[in-house]
Design a protein around this motif. Structure first.
Motif, PDB file in Angstrom:
ATOM      1  N   HIS A 266       0.688  -1.035   0.052  1.00  0.00           N
ATOM      2  CA  HIS A 266       0.015   0.117   0.023  1.00  0.00           C
ATOM      3  C   HIS A 266       0.973   1.384  -0.005  1.00  0.00           C
ATOM      4  N   LYS A 267       0.926   1.911  -1.102  1.00  0.00           N
ATOM      5  CA  LYS A 267       1.771   3.190  -1.458  1.00  0.00           C
ATOM      6  C   LYS A 267       3.242   2.992  -0.735  1.00  0.00           C
TER       7      LYS A 267
ATOM      8  N   GLY B 205       5.191   5.006  -4.394  1.00  0.00           N
ATOM      9  CA  GLY B 205       3.962   4.856  -3.860  1.00  0.00           C
ATOM     10  C   GLY B 205       3.181   3.677  -4.851  1.00  0.00           C
TER      11      GLY B 205
ATOM     12  N   ASP C 288       1.307   0.329  -5.180  1.00  0.00           N
ATOM     13  CA  ASP C 288      -0.008  -0.633  -4.481  1.00  0.00           C
ATOM     14  C   ASP C 288       0.164  -1.594  -5.466  1.00  0.00           C
TER      15      ASP C 288
ATOM     16  N   GLY D 294       4.857   3.677   3.528  1.00  0.00           N
ATOM     17  CA  GLY D 294       3.892   2.824   3.139  1.00  0.00           C
ATOM     18  C   GLY D 294       3.609   1.586   3.773  1.00  0.00           C
TER      19      GLY D 294
END
Length: 234
Positions: A10-11, A28, A30, A65
């Protein structure tokens, strides 16, 4: 209740240096990988795919993240806990085989089992089971020098699956093999994915090898090219 995803980023970012010298390897990202998925990861050198694989393999951590493995925030674990996660749940296959030259095939396969604390009899039985699964029981007592490149990679695969990992990370597993041997290795990996349910994440530069996966993601400039799958259907 079982997690839907075994791997979640996630990010996730990764940078090196500070100030004007700061360089981003990931920006970032995902990414979700479902249980039992076979994912191919592609992209040019410097695109971020190797950094992502290092994070997934618990060899590195994101600068910011989150990375979740089976719902557990890996970033919150200690170095020792990450090492245990890597040892107990993740198998690795490398382009260069990474076999010990003076030890036999079965001894090479036994090595990760030694770190897991199995006794000699258990290690031998589990290693032979893994060699049988890749069709190499008959050469268990041969050293790498007595094996072909394809056979060496099969030993490396046996070593990776001997501990019964949840996730198998393969870094250019066919990079040192000719086309015929590459197809054999990909069919073998595909069978482990389909029959044993092992989640596989494979880095490859070869589109023909990526076609064995159920999904392909393409990295570019530290992120995932979201339109890639639409542009290049597999």
């Amino acid at each position: 209740m079982e997690q839907k995803y075994v791997i979640e980023l996630h990010k996730a970012t990764k940078f090196y240096g500070e100030g004007e010298a700061k360089t981003f390897a990931l920006q970032g990202v995902d990414l979700q990988v479902a249980h039992g998925e076979f994912l191919a990861v592609m992209g040019p050198s410097g695109s971020g795919k190797s950094t992502t694989m290092n994070i997934i393999g618990c060899l590195d951590t994101p600068s910011s993240g989150n990375y979740l493995f089976e719902g557990v925030d890996v970033g919150a674990l200690s170095r020792d806990q990450r090492a245990l996660l890597r040892r107990n749940y993740i198998g690795f296959i490398f382009q260069g085989f990474n076999l010990l030259g003076k030890t036999t095939a079965v001894e090479n396969v036994e090595l990760p089992l030694l770190y897991r604390g199995f006794n000699a009899e258990q290690r031998y039985e589990m290693a032979m089971e893994a060699l049988r699964s890749v069709g190499l029981e008959s050469v268990a007592n041969h050293t790498p020098a007595e094996l072909s490149g394809g056979q060496q990679q099969r030993v490396a695969i046996a070593r990776a699956i001997a501990t019964k990992p949840i996730v198998l990370l393969a870094d250019e597993p066919t990079g040192n093999l000719d086309t015929a041997k590459s197809i054999e290795i990909m069919e073998l990996l595909q069978s482990f994915n389909r029959e044993k349910g092992i989640t596989i994440i494979m880095v490859t530069h070869e589109m023909e090898m990526a076609k064995y996966a159920s999904r392909t993601v393409h990295f570019r400039d530290g992120g995932i090219d979201e339109g890639y799958e639409k542009k290049v259907p597999l």
